[in-house]
Every structure is written in structure tokens, then in C-alpha cells.
Design an enzyme around this catalytic site. Structure first.
Site, mmCIF file in Angstrom:
data_model
loop_
_atom_site.group_PDB
_atom_site.id
_atom_site.type_symbol
_atom_site.label_atom_id
_atom_site.label_comp_id
_atom_site.label_asym_id
_atom_site.label_seq_id
_atom_site.Cartn_x
_atom_site.Cartn_y
_atom_site.Cartn_z
ATOM 1 N N GLY A 125 0.848 -1.239 -0.023
ATOM 2 C CA GLY A 125 -0.006 0.142 0.028
ATOM 3 C C GLY A 125 0.900 1.309 0.077
ATOM 4 O O GLY A 125 0.492 2.356 0.567
ATOM 5 N N ALA A 126 2.007 1.053 -0.913
ATOM 6 C CA ALA A 126 2.937 2.241 -0.776
ATOM 7 C C ALA A 126 3.285 3.035 0.421
ATOM 8 O O ALA A 126 3.693 4.123 0.613
ATOM 9 C CB ALA A 126 2.117 3.452 -1.485
ATOM 10 N N SER A 212 4.312 -5.592 -3.007
ATOM 11 C CA SER A 212 4.278 -4.279 -3.296
ATOM 12 C C SER A 212 5.123 -3.701 -2.193
ATOM 13 O O SER A 212 6.270 -4.106 -1.856
ATOM 14 C CB SER A 212 2.946 -3.331 -3.408
ATOM 15 O OG SER A 212 3.191 -2.312 -4.043
ATOM 16 N N ALA A 213 4.818 -2.750 -1.374
ATOM 17 C CA ALA A 213 5.505 -2.191 -0.383
ATOM 18 C C ALA A 213 5.652 -3.290 0.715
ATOM 19 O O ALA A 213 6.731 -3.257 1.294
ATOM 20 C CB ALA A 213 4.809 -0.883 0.393
ATOM 21 N N ASP A 339 3.435 -4.880 -13.901
ATOM 22 C CA ASP A 339 3.363 -4.329 -12.546
ATOM 23 C C ASP A 339 3.381 -2.465 -12.619
ATOM 24 O O ASP A 339 2.768 -1.826 -11.851
ATOM 25 C CB ASP A 339 4.579 -4.565 -11.806
ATOM 26 C CG ASP A 339 4.282 -5.632 -10.606
ATOM 27 O OD1 ASP A 339 3.088 -5.644 -10.096
ATOM 28 O OD2 ASP A 339 5.091 -6.338 -10.414
ATOM 29 N N HIS A 454 -0.609 -4.665 -11.554
ATOM 30 C CA HIS A 454 0.025 -4.724 -10.134
ATOM 31 C C HIS A 454 -1.068 -5.271 -9.021
ATOM 32 O O HIS A 454 -1.869 -4.918 -8.954
ATOM 33 C CB HIS A 454 0.288 -3.176 -9.698
ATOM 34 C CG HIS A 454 1.221 -3.126 -8.620
ATOM 35 N ND1 HIS A 454 2.388 -3.800 -8.345
ATOM 36 C CD2 HIS A 454 1.083 -2.469 -7.560
ATOM 37 C CE1 HIS A 454 2.902 -3.495 -7.242
ATOM 38 N NE2 HIS A 454 2.113 -2.650 -6.669
#
Length: 562
Positions: A125-126, A212-213, A339, A454
Site C-alpha cells: 500500500g505504498a 508491493s510495499a 506491475d 500490479h
């Protein structure tokens, strides 16, 4: 009469067979009781939701042990996510009291499970938003671990951690060193190490996995000296610590920006920090929201500002210099083939419009934003590298796909390949595995050339085609079954081919001299094993681009001293 007797005996046996459950479990802080969820006639999963793994964290402080509780904690509902902005950035949600985890323990017929491998999931979630029970569809969280646990024979744990300003604000020095979200993850993994035996898990066989994160977080946990002996294996899906979005370049500037938004003066740094610590946490959280109006000025990835820092402690040096700490950790990592498409579609919106032309000018503007520290020479160099195969009159689909490839390579694929190479180089008995997930997107409305967007791998890994069968086709269940088999075999043995679950093809290990990878989709066969993933572009970014001089004065010249 015989049939009736048989039916009664069968019923009693089934009742007994389905009664294997942990019941009340003693943890270091107190007793917990979860809920048994049936997975079919002969299996179930004991689910514990909302177990605290640390106390309510102090503002920009490392988490402390939970003081404990009396009686039995009913662990049957998810707790609040950590305080964060909403997806549309219009408000906040969650709480500062958020350090909780969830556990899914598969059970069979007559006796409770023992000594199971453990998989700890870190959400993405960045570094700005997300939760251990995020993205609910038809009452089913995307990260619900029941299907992996039941089909893979492993315990699945999902954890919360602080995000946004409360998780990653930093002054770049010991006053507010940052990485609080990473410390939360570390506290959760440590809790699992100390307590999972009581739930039937093997504390000496823990695998981290994330996307991701969360994938970059997994990589950071591997690199940290604090992780020594905590876990044996790790899986990164679409992100590593070397990804350009996974490290803050100028933490103090970001901290001052948030301080101004909450009304703290920034001329005196000590006063500013005191002001921030007593500011309303919701105000601080909203002070970290992404300014969506800034998208027109450059690539959207430049707006993802909250991420880990080199703090000289948890992350003592630039990530590229810490892979010696991963020598004994088995590592499996890869990316989705598209992605970067989500980012590319914002940066160059014409790529998703059927009748719109994507121009050379648009592509060069994108490259200029991604490579700004190296100036015009990098734009020309990168454009030539990506357009060399186009021919004199390239079809628009080819041009548009190239834009998605550029962002996929730059943000995800190339950093992951570098991380795999560094891991293989430093490995001492540990194995390395590489993959590319390219199942065609299920998101409607995208052009025909779009493959795996992504995060699209997660629905298959978490068994949604089985949990929500009406929304999927048999080919999706084939893919889901294969992914769960590879991932849980790896968690058990360090080798995705070896374990209790049958896999469709042998996945060869990645090494310093050979770079095989597995192409993952619904038709995995011998031709799915390939070599040297996008090596032309990996070589471009790691050799040609890296050799270009840094020209932008606002960028640090030495990444080791960011």
C-alpha cells in the site's frame, strides 16, 4: 436397522473428526480463543483475529511489549488498521491502537496440528495505507489466510504496521530516525517466533511474504541485522528494498512539509519536532496525503514519499550493501509482467485510450521524470534502448505497451533482478528463485495487450478462485492451486518443488551464473521455465544508465549517504 446404525456411527465419527481445534491458547501476554471455520467435510481452520503483538505505540517510538490481559481474550474480530488516509485521500481511518495480528491454523481429522511451517504476510500500500484484513469482497478479505493454510498445510499470519507519517516520518538523524513501520513488522515477527509453538507452528521454520510495499518490507527485514535467526525464508512479490519508491531520498524536507501542513513552524527544528509530537494524529496523517494535483508535473511514483530510510540502526547502510545479512535466508522473488501499468496509465493516459495516439514527446516526458537526476542524456539513451525494436512505423499497441514496460522495468522488474543477483552472490547454502507472473488481467476495459496488473497475483495466491468459485473459471483454480503449492512447498523446505504439494513443472534455482525464472500463469509446463528475464533491459539500467553522470543538483550524488 443396519443402515441406521451405520448412519449414527458415521455421524458420531464425523462429529469427532471435525472437532480437532485448539480451543484456548496460552500466549506470553494472556490466553486467547479464536473461532473454528469449516473448510469442507474433513478439514477446518482455527482463526484468531486481533491478537495484540505489542502495546499501543508511542508517537514515533519503537513498539513496546504488550502489558497483557486477564481472562481469555476472544480473538474473533479484526481490529482497527493503523491510522492512515483513505484511498481517495479525502479523510482518515484507523487508530493509533493498531498493532494486532491474525493467525490461521489448518486442522485435520482427529488431532490438532503440530510443528507446521509458518508464513507471515506483510501487506502493501505504498507505505501509505493498507491493513492485514484489507480489500474485502463479498465479506472475504483479500488477505484471508484460510485457503493457503488449508490447501498448503501451513499456518498463515497477517500483521498490521504503522504507515504514512506515523510510520515513516524521519529527520534523517537520531532525533526521529524513522522506520517505525519496519520496527512494527519486526515486533510482530518476533512475537510469532516466541509464541507460534502454542498454536501448532514451528518457530524455527518461518517464512515472510509480501506484495508491493510489503514485498520491499520483506526485503528490508532480510537485510536488517536485527533479523538474525528470526526467520528462514522470504518471498517478495512486486517490490524490493532497491525499488526507487522504497527509500526516502530527503526525509527532513518531507518532515518539514508535514509540519507546515499541521501548523508547526519549521525555522527551529527542535520546536518543530516538539510541536509535531503534540499535534493531532489525524492532522499529521492528513498532512501526509498525496497531492493528486501534482501528477501533471511528473511521474506519479515521485509522489510516493513515505518509505524507509537508512537510519544507521535497523537499516545501517544502503540496502545494496546489506545482502551479506541474507546469506542464510532462502529467497523467492518476482514481478507481475505489467506491475508498472497502473503507474504508466496515470503518467501517460493515452496508453489506455483506444483512439488516442501515444506520442514520442509523451514518452520522453515520462523518461525525463523517471531519470531526472541524470538529465537529457539519460532521456535520449533510455528512449533509444526501448524504441530500437519498433521499426520505422511502429503500431500504437507496441508503443503503448512499451510505456508500461518502461515503468515496470524501472520501478519493479530490474530492481528485483538486481536483488536476486545480490542474494545469489552472498548466499551460503540458501537458495534463490525468480519468477514472472503474466496471467492476463481480469480488470475490464483495459487494452488487449495488458497482462498481469500490479497486485493481480494476490487473488490466486490467497485462493479466491476456491473461496469465491462463482466469480472464477477452472483455469483460475488451476493457477491458484499451483501458486499455493509452489509458495507453501518453499515455506516448508526452501524449495518450491519439494513438499507435500504436487507442482506442474520443476522450477530451477537462480544462481550467480545462471538466471532461470518460472513464467506463472494458468498453463504452467516445461516451456514455462525460461532464462535471463528481460536481460537486455536489466543490462541497460544496471550498466549503461548507471554509468551516466548525475547532473541534477537536487539529488544526492551518493545513494549510500541519502
Amino acid at each position: 436397522m443396519k443402515f441406521l446404525t451405520f448412519a449414527v456411527v458415521l455421524g458420531l465419527w464425523l462429529a469427532q473428526a471435525s472437532s480437532a481445534t485448539l480451543g484456548v491458547v496460552q500466549t506470553e501476554a494472556g490466553k486467547v480463543q479464536g473461532k473454528k471455520e469449516s473448510m469442507g467435510l474433513f478439514s477446518s481452520v482455527d482463526v484468531f483475529k486481533g491478537i495484540p503483538f505489542a502495546d499501543v505505540p508511542g508517537r514515533w517510538e519503537i513498539p513496546k511489549p504488550h502489558p497483557g490481559w486477564d481472562g481469555v481474550l476472544k480473538a474473533t474480530k479484526y481490529m482497527d488498521r493503523c491510522l492512515q488516509v483513505t484511498l481517495l485521500q479525502s479523510s482518515s481511518q484507523g487508530s493509533e491502537d493498531c498493532l494486532y495480528l491474525n493467525i490461521h491454523v489448518p486442522q485435520g481429522l482427529l488431532s490438532v496440528s503440530k510443528d507446521l511451517p509458518v508464513m507471515v504476510y506483510i501487506f502493501g500500500g505504498a507505505f501509505l495505507l493498507g491493513a492485514s484484513n484489507d480489500v474485502t469482497f463479498l465479506g472475504n478479505s483479500l488477505y484471508d489466510g484460510n485457503q493457503i493454510a488449508d490447501r498448503g498445510g501451513v499456518i498463515v499470519v497477517s500483521v498490521n504496521y504503522r504507515v504514512g507519517p506515523l510510520g515513516f516520518l524521519s529527520t534523517g538523524d537520531p532525533r526521529m530516525p524513522g522506520n517505525y513501520g519496519l520496527w512494527d513488522q519486526h515486533a510482530a515477527i518476533s512475537w510469532v517466533k516466541r509464541n507460534i509453538k502454542a498454536f501448532g507452528g514451528n518457530p524455527d521454520n518461518i517464512t515472510l511474504f509480501g506484495q508491493s510495499a510489503g514485498a520491499a518490507s520483506v526485503n528490508y527485514q532480510m537485510l536488517s541485522p536485527y533479523s538474525k535467526g528470526l526467520f528462514r525464508r522470504a518471498i517478495s512479490q512486486g517490490g524490493v528494498a532497491l525499488s526507487p519508491w522504497a527509500m526516502q531520498k530527503d526525509p527532513m524536507t518531507l518532515t518539514k512539509k508535514v509540519a507546515r501542513k499541521v501548523g508547526c513552524r519549521t525555522t527551529n527544528e527542535e520546536e518543530m519536532l516538539t510541536c509535531l509530537r503534540i499535534s493531532d494524529p489525524v492532522g499529521v496523517t492528513m498532512g501526509g496525503k498525496v497531492n493528486l494535483l501534482m501528477i501533471v508535473t511528473g511521474p506519479v511514483v515521485n509522489l510516493l514519499e513515505f518509505s524507509p530510510v537508512v537510519d544507521g540502526d535497523f537499516i545501517p547502510d544502503h540496502p545494496s550493501k546489506l545482502f551479506n545479512n541474507t546469506a542464510n535466508i532462502d529467497y523467492l522473488a518476482g514481478t507481475n509482467s505489467m506491475d508498472g501499468h497502473m503507474f504508466a496509465g496515470i503518467d501517460v493516459s493515452s496508453i489506455n485510450k483506444r483512439n488516442a495516439e501515444t506520442t514520442v514527446k509523451e514518452i520522453k516526458k515520462l523518461l525525463s521524470g523517471l531519470t531526472k537526476e541524470k538529465g537529457e542524456a539519460a532521456v535520449i539513451s533510455a528512449y533509444n534502448a526501448y524504441s530500437t525494436h519498433w521499426g520505422s512505423v511502429p503500431p500504437q499497441d507496441v508503443v503503448k505497451k512499451t510505456v508500461a514496460d518502461i515503468e515496470t522495468d524501472f520501478l519493479f522488474l530490474v530492481p528485483t533482478q538486481i536483488a536476486l543477483q545480490l542474494h545469489a552472490k552472498h548466499a551460503q547454502g540458501a537458495k534463490t528463485f525468480s519468477y514472472l507472473f503474466n496471467m492476463k488481467t481480469r480488470i475490464p476495459g483495459f487494452p488487449s495487450w495488458v497482462e498481469a496488473e500490479h497486485a493481480e497475483d494476490l487473488q490466486y495466491l490467497f485462493g479466491k478462485p476456491f473461496a469465491l468459485p462463482l466469480v472464477y473459471f477452472p483455469r483460475h483454480r488451476d493457477l491458484s492451486s499451483d501458486m499455493i503449492a509452489y509458495w507453501t512447498n518453499f515455506a516448508k523446505t526452501g524449495n518450491p518443488n519439494t513438499g507435500n504439494n504436487r507442482v506442474p513443472v520443476l522450477w530451477p534455482a537462480f544462481s550467480s551464473t545462471q538466471h532461470p525464472y518460472l513464467v506463472i500463469n494458468s498453463k504452467i509446463n516445461k516451456s514455462s521455465v525460461r532464462y535471463d528475464l528481460r536481460s537486455e533491459y536489466v543490462n541497460y539500467w544496471t550498466k549503461t544508465y548507471s554509468s551516466l553522470p548525475i547532473v541534477a543538483s537536487n539529488q544526492p550524488a551518493n545513494p549510500e549517504h541519502d
